[in-house]
Design an enzyme around this catalytic site. Structure first.
Site, PDB file in Angstrom:
ATOM      1  N   ARG A   1       5.348  25.555  25.952  1.00  0.00           N
ATOM      2  CA  ARG A   1       5.366  25.468  27.407  1.00  0.00           C
ATOM      3  C   ARG A   1       5.475  26.866  27.989  1.00  0.00           C
ATOM      4  O   ARG A   1       6.416  27.589  27.669  1.00  0.00           O
ATOM      5  CB  ARG A   1       6.569  24.616  27.810  1.00  0.00           C
ATOM      6  CG  ARG A   1       6.451  23.970  29.148  1.00  0.00           C
ATOM      7  CD  ARG A   1       7.443  22.834  29.296  1.00  0.00           C
ATOM      8  NE  ARG A   1       8.844  23.201  29.177  1.00  0.00           N
ATOM      9  CZ  ARG A   1       9.807  22.672  29.921  1.00  0.00           C
ATOM     10  NH1 ARG A   1       9.512  21.784  30.836  1.00  0.00           N
ATOM     11  NH2 ARG A   1      11.055  23.022  29.760  1.00  0.00           N
TER      12      ARG A   1
ATOM     13  N   THR B   1       4.645  28.896  34.285  1.00  0.00           N
ATOM     14  CA  THR B   1       3.840  27.832  34.902  1.00  0.00           C
ATOM     15  C   THR B   1       4.262  26.445  34.416  1.00  0.00           C
ATOM     16  O   THR B   1       3.884  25.433  35.012  1.00  0.00           O
ATOM     17  CB  THR B   1       2.354  28.009  34.531  1.00  0.00           C
ATOM     18  OG1 THR B   1       2.233  27.845  33.105  1.00  0.00           O
ATOM     19  CG2 THR B   1       1.841  29.387  34.920  1.00  0.00           C
TER      20      THR B   1
ATOM     21  N   ASP C   1      17.960  21.227  25.935  1.00  0.00           N
ATOM     22  CA  ASP C   1      16.723  21.496  25.181  1.00  0.00           C
ATOM     23  C   ASP C   1      16.791  20.750  23.848  1.00  0.00           C
ATOM     24  O   ASP C   1      17.587  21.105  22.971  1.00  0.00           O
ATOM     25  CB  ASP C   1      16.566  23.008  24.952  1.00  0.00           C
ATOM     26  CG  ASP C   1      15.215  23.325  24.341  1.00  0.00           C
ATOM     27  OD1 ASP C   1      14.921  22.799  23.239  1.00  0.00           O
ATOM     28  OD2 ASP C   1      14.444  24.081  24.951  1.00  0.00           O
TER      29      ASP C   1
ATOM     30  N   ASP D   1      16.186  22.897  20.616  1.00  0.00           N
ATOM     31  CA  ASP D   1      17.337  23.757  20.279  1.00  0.00           C
ATOM     32  C   ASP D   1      18.483  22.947  19.710  1.00  0.00           C
ATOM     33  O   ASP D   1      19.170  23.376  18.783  1.00  0.00           O
ATOM     34  CB  ASP D   1      17.816  24.514  21.528  1.00  0.00           C
ATOM     35  CG  ASP D   1      16.935  25.719  21.837  1.00  0.00           C
ATOM     36  OD1 ASP D   1      16.210  26.173  20.931  1.00  0.00           O
ATOM     37  OD2 ASP D   1      16.980  26.188  22.986  1.00  0.00           O
TER      38      ASP D   1
HETATM   39  N1  URA Z   1      12.285  19.619  27.088  1.00  0.00           N
HETATM   40  C1  URA Z   1      13.576  19.506  26.686  1.00  0.00           C
HETATM   41  O1  URA Z   1      13.899  19.741  25.516  1.00  0.00           O
HETATM   42  N2  URA Z   1      14.503  19.144  27.596  1.00  0.00           N
HETATM   43  C2  URA Z   1      14.192  18.865  28.881  1.00  0.00           C
HETATM   44  O2  URA Z   1      15.082  18.496  29.656  1.00  0.00           O
HETATM   45  C3  URA Z   1      12.842  18.985  29.270  1.00  0.00           C
HETATM   46  C4  URA Z   1      11.912  19.363  28.357  1.00  0.00           C
END
Ligand code: URA
Length: 208
Positions: free
Chosen positions: A103, A107, A199, A202
């Site tokens: 990602r 953007t 995330d 992570d």
């Molecule tokens: N990706 C993630 O890991 N967490 C989010 O909240 C959005 C996208």
């Protein structure tokens, strides 16, 4: 096709544990696998069966076995990897492909960096796990790749969805099935799901 919000107390309970910031990497990883397995059980509910003759110690009879199209699990890297073993515990013979998307930080647009799919992917039922359906951009792109390879039976599976991401995926690909553990409130300005779980990549891999 359709969207299924999986309404099950076990999944709800495990998602709450996932959200908790005190849940560490080991438990987070186990929970993601368990949720994927429970969701997979629902997502595979429509697999076709055929009758096969089987002899029990008592008698011969015709009984159902899985038939028809073969399966492929194609996680969206990297967080989707965390769901693969849970699904494979149900269908150990499924082939596994990978789609790598990242990602763009500014953007929030998805870009492909890796795509390796099993042979005859077009003839398979494809389960596409990606735990977080946020803007929907990565999921939409991943489904596009899979469709371009000829796939017609696609089941996208996420643990949490933002309403806007879910709507975007449904609009872009009305012909796929979507399985969701829970639809959260919204996205924040950084495209994170609120309340979400942070995330997912992570937290699965312990990279933060
Ligand atoms: N990706 C993630 O890991 N967490 C989010 O909240 C959005 C996208």
């Amino acid at each position: 096709m359709a969207t299924f919000i999986i309404d099950h107390p076990l999944i709800k309970h495990k998602i709450t544990l996932l959200r908790d910031e005190n849940t560490g990497t080991r438990d987070f990883r186990i929970l993601v696998e368990e949720i994927a397995m429970l969701m997979g059980y629902e997502a595979l509910r429509d697999l076709p069966t055929e009758l096969q003759l089987v002899r029990s110690p008592i008698a011969e009879s015709y009984q159902p076995v899985l038939s028809g199209k073969k399966l492929a699990v194609v996680p969206i890297l990297r967080a989707g990897l965390g769901m693969v073993n849970g699904i494979l515990s149900l269908v150990p013979a499924a082939k596994v492909g990978h789609i790598g998307l990242y990602r763009d930080e500014d953007t929030h647009e998805p870009h492909e960096y890796f795509c390796k799919l099993p042979e005859n992917i077009g003839e398979r039922v494809v389960i596409l796990p990606g735990p977080m359906l946020a803007t929907g951009g990565s999921a939409i792109q991943a489904v596009k790749f899979i469709k371009a390879k000829g796939c017609t039976n696609i089941k996208f599976m996420c643990i949490l969805a933002a309403p806007e991401g879910l709507a975007a995926l449904e609009k872009a690909h009305p012909d796929i099935d979507i399985y969701v553990g829970c639809v959260d409130e919204k996205l924040n300005e950084n495209a994170y799901i609120v309340p979400g779980l942070g995330d997912a990549g992570d937290r699965i891999f312990g990279t933060k």
